[in-house]
Design a protein around this motif. Structure first.
Motif, mmCIF file in Angstrom:
data_model
loop_
_atom_site.group_PDB
_atom_site.id
_atom_site.type_symbol
_atom_site.label_atom_id
_atom_site.label_comp_id
_atom_site.label_asym_id
_atom_site.label_seq_id
_atom_site.Cartn_x
_atom_site.Cartn_y
_atom_site.Cartn_z
ATOM 1 N N LEU A 26 -8.740 29.975 -5.508
ATOM 2 C CA LEU A 26 -9.044 30.970 -4.473
ATOM 3 C C LEU A 26 -8.743 32.380 -4.988
ATOM 4 O O LEU A 26 -7.825 32.569 -5.792
ATOM 5 C CB LEU A 26 -8.217 30.692 -3.217
ATOM 6 N N PRO A 27 -9.485 33.376 -4.532
ATOM 7 C CA PRO A 27 -9.207 34.758 -4.947
ATOM 8 C C PRO A 27 -7.791 35.182 -4.588
ATOM 9 O O PRO A 27 -7.188 34.672 -3.633
ATOM 10 C CB PRO A 27 -10.252 35.564 -4.171
ATOM 11 N N ASP A 28 -7.268 36.143 -5.342
ATOM 12 C CA ASP A 28 -5.877 36.566 -5.182
ATOM 13 C C ASP A 28 -5.538 37.017 -3.765
ATOM 14 O O ASP A 28 -4.441 36.800 -3.280
ATOM 15 C CB ASP A 28 -5.565 37.712 -6.148
ATOM 16 N N ASP A 29 -6.495 37.695 -3.111
ATOM 17 C CA ASP A 29 -6.191 38.315 -1.824
ATOM 18 C C ASP A 29 -6.565 37.452 -0.622
ATOM 19 O O ASP A 29 -6.545 37.933 0.513
ATOM 20 C CB ASP A 29 -6.869 39.684 -1.709
ATOM 21 N N VAL A 30 -6.926 36.190 -0.853
ATOM 22 C CA VAL A 30 -7.176 35.271 0.266
ATOM 23 C C VAL A 30 -5.838 34.674 0.694
ATOM 24 O O VAL A 30 -5.178 33.977 -0.085
ATOM 25 C CB VAL A 30 -8.168 34.160 -0.134
ATOM 26 N N ARG A 31 -5.426 34.967 1.916
ATOM 27 C CA ARG A 31 -4.134 34.478 2.404
ATOM 28 C C ARG A 31 -4.203 32.964 2.592
ATOM 29 O O ARG A 31 -5.021 32.465 3.371
ATOM 30 C CB ARG A 31 -3.768 35.163 3.711
ATOM 31 N N THR A 32 -3.337 32.273 1.861
ATOM 32 C CA THR A 32 -3.400 30.813 1.816
ATOM 33 C C THR A 32 -2.037 30.220 2.099
ATOM 34 O O THR A 32 -1.024 30.683 1.570
ATOM 35 C CB THR A 32 -3.882 30.340 0.427
ATOM 36 N N ILE A 33 -2.005 29.184 2.912
ATOM 37 C CA ILE A 33 -0.790 28.396 3.132
ATOM 38 C C ILE A 33 -1.095 26.957 2.748
ATOM 39 O O ILE A 33 -2.103 26.386 3.188
ATOM 40 C CB ILE A 33 -0.325 28.461 4.602
ATOM 41 N N LEU A 34 -0.249 26.395 1.911
ATOM 42 C CA LEU A 34 -0.388 24.995 1.513
ATOM 43 C C LEU A 34 0.823 24.235 2.031
ATOM 44 O O LEU A 34 1.961 24.607 1.726
ATOM 45 C CB LEU A 34 -0.500 24.875 -0.004
ATOM 46 N N VAL A 35 0.588 23.202 2.841
ATOM 47 C CA VAL A 35 1.687 22.368 3.350
ATOM 48 C C VAL A 35 1.666 21.033 2.619
ATOM 49 O O VAL A 35 0.615 20.431 2.409
ATOM 50 C CB VAL A 35 1.597 22.170 4.882
ATOM 51 N N HIS A 36 2.846 20.586 2.229
ATOM 52 C CA HIS A 36 2.982 19.350 1.453
ATOM 53 C C HIS A 36 4.169 18.575 1.998
ATOM 54 O O HIS A 36 5.264 19.124 2.140
ATOM 55 C CB HIS A 36 3.192 19.694 -0.017
ATOM 56 N N GLN A 37 3.965 17.307 2.319
ATOM 57 C CA GLN A 37 5.005 16.549 3.014
ATOM 58 C C GLN A 37 6.188 16.188 2.110
ATOM 59 O O GLN A 37 7.295 15.955 2.602
ATOM 60 C CB GLN A 37 4.420 15.284 3.628
ATOM 61 N N ASP A 38 5.988 16.128 0.801
ATOM 62 C CA ASP A 38 7.099 15.815 -0.100
ATOM 63 C C ASP A 38 7.945 17.062 -0.352
ATOM 64 O O ASP A 38 7.472 18.187 -0.197
ATOM 65 C CB ASP A 38 6.570 15.253 -1.419
ATOM 66 N N HIS A 39 9.171 16.836 -0.804
ATOM 67 C CA HIS A 39 10.091 17.954 -1.013
ATOM 68 C C HIS A 39 9.952 18.584 -2.391
ATOM 69 O O HIS A 39 10.587 19.601 -2.670
ATOM 70 C CB HIS A 39 11.532 17.491 -0.790
ATOM 71 N N GLU A 40 9.134 17.987 -3.239
ATOM 72 C CA GLU A 40 8.920 18.539 -4.576
ATOM 73 C C GLU A 40 7.497 18.231 -5.008
ATOM 74 O O GLU A 40 6.983 17.129 -4.761
ATOM 75 C CB GLU A 40 9.916 17.935 -5.573
ATOM 76 N N ILE A 41 6.836 19.195 -5.649
ATOM 77 C CA ILE A 41 5.497 18.968 -6.173
ATOM 78 C C ILE A 41 5.569 17.936 -7.301
ATOM 79 O O ILE A 41 6.381 18.046 -8.220
ATOM 80 C CB ILE A 41 4.884 20.287 -6.713
ATOM 81 N N GLY A 42 4.729 16.913 -7.216
ATOM 82 C CA GLY A 42 4.648 15.904 -8.273
ATOM 83 C C GLY A 42 5.568 14.722 -8.119
ATOM 84 O O GLY A 42 5.449 13.747 -8.869
ATOM 85 N N LEU A 43 6.476 14.763 -7.173
ATOM 86 C CA LEU A 43 7.410 13.654 -6.936
ATOM 87 C C LEU A 43 7.455 13.327 -5.449
ATOM 88 O O LEU A 43 7.428 14.242 -4.620
ATOM 89 C CB LEU A 43 8.813 14.005 -7.436
ATOM 90 N N PRO A 44 7.545 12.044 -5.105
ATOM 91 C CA PRO A 44 7.541 10.877 -5.984
ATOM 92 C C PRO A 44 6.189 10.646 -6.651
ATOM 93 O O PRO A 44 5.166 11.155 -6.185
ATOM 94 C CB PRO A 44 7.895 9.723 -5.035
#
Length: 405
Positions: A26-44
């Motif tokens: 996405l372009p730099d100035d597009v306001r983006t929120i990413l929600v992820h249910q795990d407490h760390e990216i890539g784990l488990p």
């Protein structure tokens, strides 16, 4: 505005390779929120991380995030064959490192990453914006208002299901995997096994970039009621079978598990301002369930096209994303799903014959089948290779009966 509400242009639900790739593109100035249910990216870890060297290079994945498999073999109950790969080299990705690398690509952008945050539901308001409910421990926010939502939630189809746009798939590929110390096992060897040990599925073993050995089992449910964990336990406890596979398991293993949709490809990806990507769009190949390379490639495509939609307010860029995905996947996934559903019904003797054929197929046919790529020329070559022995046997019988002309 209520101070418990966040607002953005794009809400991305899911921090897997697809959602992270959308955010990065996405372009730099597009306001983006990413929600992820795990407490760390890539784990488990929820995937074995299979990929191909040609795609690693094409996608710019750095060295040190993958392990090459230079020797590959297939086993059935009473058959064994080396898998000819030609110039194609399978690799096993270090998915925690890879996912963190993908996340870092958008760190400089106007993006908020909410970890340990569960997406609950969403509704379309009268003003045309989506108001989504979230839940996170000690969070100051419980709602997010956005113009667009990307469903990258995997097999949960969380956003689509909340809006009544799609249902969770009823047919699933369910896998369980143990990770052991590498020990005496070859670090660059890959094994795939079929037959009575793995009804309606297959098993695998390979070395990893972390210097470990993984062995796992995946099955299609409800094609079988067997638990992949139970099947895997039976495999690792059968020393005679492990000896046949050429594997030695020592030490205490770490458990991984994952789920993928295993349904026919649906080419509708855009629902107004709601767009699906990754496993929520059934991007993993129907043949062996390998999808990280596709999620990254098409996630980046969606990020680029979604950026155009945000900037212009036009819907056409999103439809271009849908069309390009259709052109890339629909034909191959139609054939791949036919292979998937037929293989799920194979008997152990069917797998014996299939593995013997694998050893006779050329590299082009083997790699095309494993990658889930079925252009007409390759289909013809595969079919010709498979039916040639039957044609020869038939011709031999005719000659024996009527004599040579």
């Amino acid at each position: 505005m209520n101070d418990r509400i966040l607002s953005c242009d794009v809400l991305i639900v899911g921090g897997g390779p697809a959602g992270l790739s959308v955010a990065a593109a996405l372009p730099d100035d597009v306001r983006t929120i990413l929600v992820h249910q795990d407490h760390e990216i890539g784990l488990p870890i929820r995937t074995s991380g299979g990929c191909w060297m040609q795609d690693v290079k094409r996608l710019g994945i750095p060295d040190g995030m993958y392990n090459r498999l230079n020797t590959n073999e297939a086993f059935a109950d009473d058959a064994h064959a080396p898998l000819p790969m030609g110039n194609a080299v399978p690799v096993i990705l270090d998915t925690p490192k890879l996912y963190k690398w993908l996340a870092q690509q958008s760190d400089h952008k106007d993006r908020t990453l909410l970890l340990g945050t569960k997406f609950l539901s969403t509704r379309l308001r009268e003003d045309g914006l989506y108001e989504s409910s979230i839940r996170a421990r000690d969070s100051a926010y419980d709602r997010i208002v956005s113009k667009y939502i990307v469903d990258g939630s995997g097999w949960h189809f969380a956003v689509l299901a909340a809006l009544g746009l799609a249902r969770k798939p009823e047919r699933l590929a369910v896998g369980s995997e143990y990770e052991y110390p590498l020990g005496k096992n070859a670090p660059d060897r890959g094994v795939i096994f079929f037959g009575s040990k793995v009804p309606a599925g297959y098993g695998w073993s390979f070395g990893t970039a972390q210097g470990t050995l993984r062995i796992g089992v995946g099955v299609i449910q409800p094609d079988t009621e067997k638990s992949p964990r139970d099947l895997l336990d039976a495999v690792v406890q059968d020393k005679a079978y492990l000896d046949r596979l050429g594997l030695t398991l020592d030490g205490e293993p770490v458990m991984h598990s994952g789920i993928l949709p295993s349904v026919a490809y649906d080419d509708r990806l855009v629902f107004g301002n709601v767009i699906r990507v990754g496993d929520a769009a059934n991007f993993a190949t129907p043949t062996i369930g390998e999808g990280i390379r596709i999620c990254i490639e098409l996630g980046r495509l969606l990020g680029k096209q979604l950026g155009k939609a945000v900037k212009t307010g036009r819907h056409a860029p999103l439809m271009a994303y849908e069309r390009q995905c259709r052109r890339k996947l629909k034909r191959d996934y139609k054939w791949g799903f036919l292979v998937n559903t037929r293989a799920a019904r194979y008997t152990p003797e069917d797998w014996n014959r299939s593995v013997r054929r694998m050893g006779k197929l050329g590299p082009e046919a083997v790699v095309a089948t494993l990658r889930g790529e079925f252009p007409p020329v390759k289909i013809a070559k595969i079919l010709l290779t498979v039916i040639r022995p039957y044609l020869r046997a038939r011709l031999h019988r005719l000659r024996s009966r009527f004599g040579r002309v």
